[in-house]
Design a protein around this motif. Structure first.
Motif, short mmCIF file in Angstrom:
data_model
loop_
_atom_site.label_atom_id
_atom_site.label_comp_id
_atom_site.label_asym_id
_atom_site.label_seq_id
_atom_site.Cartn_x
_atom_site.Cartn_y
_atom_site.Cartn_z
N LEU A 67 0.84 -1.20 0.00
CA LEU A 67 0.00 0.00 0.00
C LEU A 67 0.88 1.24 0.00
O LEU A 67 1.94 1.28 0.60
CB LEU A 67 -0.90 0.02 1.23
N GLY A 68 0.40 2.28 -0.68
CA GLY A 68 1.09 3.57 -0.66
C GLY A 68 0.16 4.66 -1.13
O GLY A 68 -1.06 4.45 -1.28
N GLY A 69 0.73 5.84 -1.37
CA GLY A 69 -0.13 6.97 -1.70
C GLY A 69 0.51 7.96 -2.65
O GLY A 69 1.69 7.85 -3.01
N TYR A 70 -0.31 8.94 -2.99
CA TYR A 70 0.02 9.98 -3.97
C TYR A 70 0.33 11.27 -3.24
O TYR A 70 -0.32 11.63 -2.25
CB TYR A 70 -1.19 10.17 -4.89
N SER A 71 1.33 12.01 -3.75
CA SER A 71 1.63 13.33 -3.22
C SER A 71 2.04 14.24 -4.36
O SER A 71 2.90 13.89 -5.18
CB SER A 71 2.77 13.25 -2.19
N LEU A 72 1.42 15.41 -4.41
CA LEU A 72 1.76 16.41 -5.41
C LEU A 72 2.85 17.32 -4.84
O LEU A 72 2.71 17.87 -3.75
CB LEU A 72 0.53 17.24 -5.78
N LEU A 73 3.93 17.51 -5.60
CA LEU A 73 5.03 18.35 -5.15
C LEU A 73 5.00 19.69 -5.88
O LEU A 73 4.63 20.72 -5.32
CB LEU A 73 6.36 17.64 -5.37
#
Length: 730
Positions: free
Chosen positions: A399-405
């Protein structure tokens, strides 16, 4: 009625195969059998030279009267590529420029006669070579392998030999030492280069600028006048790429700000009237680094990787590039099957995990817009995500996730400052945060905390650092404009390497492979998923075909929005999945047949037993043939909606050394006699072909390694055939 038989020979490819085996080493082509090509570093005492060589490429460095590269040879073609001697590096220290090594006095720049070397002189103002040492190659950073996603193990670091030259500074500089590092690899026509600078004085020194490499190459073609853009890079026998790379062009040449092919002002006897032939390679950041090195401190540059080609053929050059990335960034071969779940609510995530586990998917990413927040530091939130990650792990799912930089504004204090206006705005994405701001430093601290405390194993870092400069003098992480790009690159590259050491998989839509990222976009336009479903099928195969010339299948992701995305209404939408099962199967067959993973974005992967069976069928197909489907693609025919299209996976190191996928976009079944290029499977005499229906056929190969095969493809369907040895191999 029997479908018409058409002889559609892939004759252009077949003919080119005769050119794909230049001068060999004991009968071997390195793209088929790299094992005979071992890296070695030798000395020629009589000539005062060190030689890096592996049977594919040779770099010769003369040590007296100073160190300088005096030969760079393509051993596959016999070509001497170097025409002029330059310094091994150049530095600007405290505002003054210095060469590192090099020789002067070459009488003409068109070619390099070895007899001239005895009369050439050292630059008295340069850093001078003081010693050298050799050893094995060393890992650039740690890599925790995720073996469940690797179909073949990959060595790290790539085996080979390393050379370090030590240079002493001129007396006016004092106790500053430069080490120039080289690596040459087994079975790969690549030389790597970088430098380190150590300050052993009692006061700080500032490195204003640095050129890691300058090579004056023989021009690949001559043009009398006109724009330098008229020269064709595809004719060069030499490519250079670097880990100093960022941007979303999704190709190694589009995102290479440290690689500059420029004119050579010393080359006044060239054909081009304006002296604008791009025949001088310079490897330097476009700005900076402007780094202050404290007493006892060490600066390490970016790295340059120099790939020598033995052909102008696009497929062969692409294969060479792909093999180089497999060796230099082997984590790109990890290829997990993943889903994008639209909601990060615990029940939604668990439902997605359960479905993934049921059909063999290996990863769930809480996607953009899902509510996943990697910057949330609340203990209760981190505990909730940890419980979900633990649940997924219990099911064999990561499992993991999204991040906008980038491509978002934080505030005027933390966004990049435009040097032209002194204000925010004007960045690559309009407004973007500066990684050297207080916000940027906090961002990476929060992400490290998220992964340390939750146990998540994948990050999709969208809008990664795109190379923006920042003129702020108030940000804690950098001093001003000149050091801003270097500092931000070091921050993002360091974070990705931190992830790589912990086995955290990285989806990054930018060219950060050499800094640790795993996958970027294969290359597609998101609005295409609002087109009618039938059109999407064709365009998807075009995207895959176009995206795999320089990327392996595992290096690029595609996108399958299961629910409406970017508009298009019911005609563009796959949900309900059971109502559009043929289209869903076509998309699965396109992607798994290419070995290309896609972001299946939605709340679920199946909505009926029939849908579940179709998804499982193609996952099982991929897992059964995973090693060959993860292997390099030979491009057969690009999808155009007018006739068949397809590709061929090849890997001469596998028992199943080839797998061809054929697609038929037409409303009727077709039968074609195709000339299948099997040269890169390693087979030479015969091949055994197993069709989708299980039937076997023996094929006789021609001198070019190709064979003719009859292929029947159902209407708007596809078929495949697997290739194994039917005779001796290379």
């Amino acid at each position: 009625m029997k479908p018409p038989c058409r002889v559609t020979a892939v004759r252009a490819i077949g003919a080119l195969l005769l050119l794909w085996a230049p001068q060999t080493h004991g009968g071997s082509d390195w793209l088929v059998n790299p094992s005979p090509f071992h890296a070695a570093i030798a000395t020629n005492a009589a000539a005062g030279e060190i030689i890096l060589e592996n049977g594919l490429v040779r770099r010769v460095i003369k040590l007296a009267p100073d160190a300088a590269t005096v030969a760079f040879d393509n051993l596959r073609t016999g070509e001497s590529m170097l025409r002029s001697v330059r310094a091994e590096a150049t530095l600007e220290l405290d505002g003054k420029r210095f060469n590192v090594g090099g020789l002067t006095g070459q009488p003409v720049q068109n070619y390099l006669n070895p007899a001239w070397l005895a009369q050439m002189k050292a630059d008295p103002l340069a850093f001078h070579v003081a010693g050298w040492k050799t050893g094995p190659t060393e890992a650039r950073f740690a890599w925790q392998k995720r073996r469940q996603w690797l179909s073949q193990d990959a060595p790290w670091p790539p085996p080979g030999k390393a050379l370090t030259l030590t240079f002493d500074a001129p007396a006016e500089v004092g106790a500053v030492k430069v080490e120039v590092h080289y690596e040459i690899y087994d079975g790969l026509p690549v030389v790597a280069k970088w430098l380190t600078l150590r300050n052993d004085t009692t006061k700080p020194v500032t490195l204003n600028s640095v050129t890691v490499e300058e090579l004056a190459f023989v021009e690949a073609e001559s043009i009398v006048d006109g724009s330098p853009a008229a020269f064709r890079p595809s004719l060069r026998a030499f490519d250079a790429f670097s880990d100093y790379a960022f941007g979303g062009g999704m190709s190694p040449t589009a995102d290479a700000p440290a690689i500059h092919w420029t004119n050579d002002p010393l080359y006044t006897t060239q054909v081009h009237y304006e002296l604008a032939t791009p025949c001088l390679l310079k490897c330097a950041p476009p700005i900076g680094p402007e780094q202050e090195i404290q007493p006892g401190g060490v600066f390490e540059s970016f790295r340059v990787f120099e790939l020598v080609h033995d052909s102008t053929d696009r497929e062969r050059r692409g294969l060479a590039t792909r093999r180089a990335y497999r060796a230099l960034a082997p984590w790109v071969q990890e290829n997990p099957i993943f889903m994008h779940v639209r909601s990060a609510a615990p029940d939604a995530v668990k439902a997605a995990v359960d479905q993934c586990a049921a059909v063999g998917f290996e990863m769930v990413i809480m996607t953009f817009g899902s509510g996943c927040d990697l910057e949330n530091e609340k203990p209760e939130y981190l505990a909730e995500v940890k419980s979900l990650a633990d649940y997924a792990q219990s099911k064999g799912v990561t499992l993991g996730g999204y991040s906008l930089l980038a491509s978002r504004s934080i505030d005027p204090q933390d966004d990049v400052i435009n040097p032209k206006t002194g204000k925010t705005g004007g960045a690559r994405f309009g407004d973007s945060p500066c990684l050297g701001s207080a916000w940027g430093e906090g961002y990476f601290r929060k992400l490290r905390q998220f992964f340390e405390q939750t146990g998540c194993g994948v990050l999709e870092n969208d809008g990664s650092y795109p190379g923006d400069v920042c003129a702020s003098t108030n940000h804690p992480g950098h001093k001003g404009l000149q050091d801003s790009q270097w500092i931000q690159w070091k921050m993002i590259a360091g974070f990705y390497q931190w992830c790589r050491a912990r086995g955290i998989y990285l989806n990054v839509p930018d060219w950060y492979y050499l800094s640790g990222s795993s996958k970027c976009g294969m290359g597609y336009r998101e609005t295409d998923w609002s087109l009618p479903r039938e059109q999407q099928e064709i365009i998807e195969r075009q995207n895959i075909y176009d995206g795999t010339w320089e990327k392996t299948p595992s290096m690029g992701w595609m996108f399958v929005p299961l629910t409406e995305y970017q508009g298009g209404g019911a005609a563009a939408t796959i949900e309900p999945l059971k109502d559009h099962l043929e289209h869903y199967q076509a998309r699965l067959a396109n992607l798994f047949g290419a070995g290309v993973m896609a972001a299946y974005r939605g709340p679920r992967l199946f909505d009926s037993p029939e849908t579940e069976a179709v998804v499982r069928k193609w996952v099982d197909f991929y897992r059964q043939h995973r090693a060959i489907l993860d292997s390099d693609i030979i491009h057969l025919r690009r999808a155009d909606g007018r006739d068949w299209d397809g590709w061929l996976h090849v890997n001469p190191q596998l028992p199943e050394c080839g797998l061809a996928m054929f697609y038929n976009p037409l409303p009727e079944p077709i039968e074609r006699r195709l000339r299948l290029p099997l040269y890169f499977t390693g087979l030479t005499d015969r091949a055994s072909v197993r069709r989708e229906n299980g039937s076997l056929q023996k094929l006789q190969l021609g001198r070019d390694g190709a064979a003719e095969v009859m292929v029947r493809i159902p209407a708007r369907g596809r078929t495949w055939l697997a290739v194994s040895a039917g005779g001796r191999t290379h």
